[in-house]
Write an enzyme that holds these catalytic residues in place. Structure first.
Site, mmCIF file in Angstrom:
data_model
loop_
_atom_site.group_PDB
_atom_site.id
_atom_site.type_symbol
_atom_site.label_atom_id
_atom_site.label_comp_id
_atom_site.label_asym_id
_atom_site.label_seq_id
_atom_site.Cartn_x
_atom_site.Cartn_y
_atom_site.Cartn_z
ATOM 1 N N CYS A 163 45.477 34.835 6.668
ATOM 2 C CA CYS A 163 45.001 33.886 7.675
ATOM 3 C C CYS A 163 43.490 33.677 7.637
ATOM 4 O O CYS A 163 42.951 32.859 8.383
ATOM 5 C CB CYS A 163 45.449 34.338 9.062
ATOM 6 N N HIS A 302 39.649 33.644 16.633
ATOM 7 C CA HIS A 302 40.902 33.722 15.871
ATOM 8 C C HIS A 302 42.055 33.564 16.859
ATOM 9 O O HIS A 302 42.995 32.829 16.589
ATOM 10 C CB HIS A 302 40.973 35.052 15.117
ATOM 11 N N GLU A 313 39.867 41.305 19.478
ATOM 12 C CA GLU A 313 38.807 40.327 19.232
ATOM 13 C C GLU A 313 37.854 40.246 20.426
ATOM 14 O O GLU A 313 36.631 40.144 20.250
ATOM 15 C CB GLU A 313 39.394 38.947 18.927
ATOM 16 N N LYS A 334 44.145 27.523 18.687
ATOM 17 C CA LYS A 334 45.544 27.810 18.347
ATOM 18 C C LYS A 334 46.459 27.620 19.562
ATOM 19 O O LYS A 334 47.672 27.492 19.397
ATOM 20 C CB LYS A 334 45.687 29.237 17.812
ATOM 21 N N HIS A 339 49.409 28.616 14.970
ATOM 22 C CA HIS A 339 48.659 29.330 13.928
ATOM 23 C C HIS A 339 49.003 28.741 12.563
ATOM 24 O O HIS A 339 50.127 28.884 12.081
ATOM 25 C CB HIS A 339 49.004 30.816 13.989
ATOM 26 N N PHE A 398 46.057 39.393 7.652
ATOM 27 C CA PHE A 398 46.800 40.588 7.259
ATOM 28 C C PHE A 398 46.169 41.178 5.997
ATOM 29 O O PHE A 398 45.796 40.458 5.078
ATOM 30 C CB PHE A 398 48.260 40.240 6.963
#
Length: 410
Positions: A163, A302, A313, A334, A339, A398
């Protein structure tokens, strides 16, 4: 040559809230919700029913039948978005040195639609597998198509970092220009991974929400968030060395001032609990730009709408910015788009640039219930006007991949 400044002269995208930069801008300002029923396949047996799909798009308006037979859905998205960005920038002008114009377009997952389709053919007979299978599926092929279409002969490759893909792509392109390897780069990311096996995989790792209400499914930083919604699309920007842009009278919409990339070295899918990797990436981006924490007015987070990401975050932002964190705007677009995986950093970079250029902060929609562990100003539900000097875009992937871009008003 590292003192070369890098500006943005073109943008293009396909997103669940708009199929052009102008539509996307309007969607951000109005808090449009792009989440809806997943109509790409039958979800009867799936716990995740919703997605952020590209709407009102006919590939036949952009490609002939022969072309459609050799490109994956993600590549089609990338080509269409790149065409908008290239046209806006005027960078395809024949008088420019195409040897110094490059392309870096990444994808988190690549041509998974093609892979599934060709696997089904293989089960009938190996002879049925298309000779175009490999060049349709591989993640680097979007960059190849854009390069060939426009004749760009500079650095040409693809980044894959889950991502964080599009942000790493933009960051790499930024560095290539700063170091003189290119005068301009077409860069970003594309993903089209809403297929049964992907949805099942993300669902079974408990990453996707099971919420069936589009108006509350993607709700970053809300106390009741319970997973992300998969989206699809592409976000592409044209980066250019400042003097090169000025010499040709390009329309400059913003400046990319800093880039930070770090690794968590912690866990395959979870962020480190103290947010260390994100902290170092945000600090590195500010250091690269010569900016102070108090210069940054907005962070496009994010903000995936998963319990761990949003909490971590938030902690990372407070660690990085200290007392100033309370005075900043932090929002997750998002909430509107879902996403977009490897494309997320591309459209979120564009959201950050639009925020600076048009002096507003996009909202975090679907935000109803504050979470004590997420206690910043997430710009709930409605966009607000704000004069921004710097906007930061955070993306984390990831594998512990962190990429942060810092944009500046030009």
């Amino acid at each position: 040559m590292t003192n070369r400044r890098v500006v943005v002269t073109g943008m293009g995208l396909l997103s669940p809230i708009g199929n052009s930069v102008s539509e996307f801008h309007e969607g951000l300002k109005s808090g449009r919700n792009g989440i809806g029923e997943n109509t790409l396949f039958d979800t009867s047996d799936f716990s995740a029913k919703l997605s952020g799909l590209i709407k009102n798009l006919e590939f036949e308006d952009y490609f002939n039948r022969k072309e459609l037979n050799i490109i994956d859905r993600f590549t089609a998205f990338a080509i269409i978005a790149a065409d908008e960005a290239v046209k806006a920038s005027g960078i395809a002008n024949d008088s420019l040195d195409k040897n110094k114009i490059g392309v870096i377009i990444g994808s988190g997952i690549g041509g998974i639609n093609t892979l599934i389709e060709q696997q089904a053919r293989l089960l009938k007979s190996p002879r049925r597998v298309s000779p175009y299978f490999v060049p349709s599926m591989i993640s680097d092929i979007a960059a190849g198509h854009v390069s060939i279409k426009h004749g760009f002969k500079g650095p040409n490759y693809c980044v894959v970092s889950a991502c964080a893909t599009a942000s790493h792509s933009i960051g790499d392109a930024f560095r290539l220009i700063k170091y003189g390897d290119a005068d301009a780069m077409i860069t970003g990311g594309a993903d089209a991974s809403i297929v049964p096996v992907s949805v099942a995989g993300f669902s079974n790792m408990k990453a996707l929400t099971k919420n069936t209400d589009p108006s509350t499914a993607s709700r970053p930083f809300d106390a009741n968030r319970d997973g992300f919604v998969m989206g699809e699309g592409a976000g592409i920007v044209v980066l250019e060395e400042l003097e090169h842009a000025l010499a040709r009278g390009a329309n400059i919409v913003g400046e990319l001032a800093g880039y930070g990339a770090t690794g968590d070295a912690y866990h395959l899918t979870a962020p480190s609990q103290d947010g260390d990797g994100a902290v170092r990436a945000m600090n590195r981006a500010m250091e690269d730009a010569g900016a102070k924490p108090e210069d940054v007015g907005y962070i496009n987070a994010h903000g995936t709408s998963t319990p761990f990401n949003d909490k971590t975050e938030t902690l990372a932002i407070k660690t990085t910015f200290g007392e100033h964190a309370k005075d900043m705007f932090v929002s997750s677009t998002k909430s509107m788009t879902g996403h977009l995986l490897g494309a997320a950093g591309g459209i979120e970079a564009i959201a950050s640039i639009l925020a600076i250029e048009h002096s507003f902060v996009p909202p975090t929609i679907n935000y109803d219930t504050p979470d004590p562990e997420c206690d910043l100003n997430y710009v709930p539900n409605n966009a607000i006007d704000a004069d921004l000097k710097y906007a930061m875009s955070n993306t984390f992937g990831f594998g512990g991949h962190n990429a942060v871009l810092l944009f500046k008003k030009y």
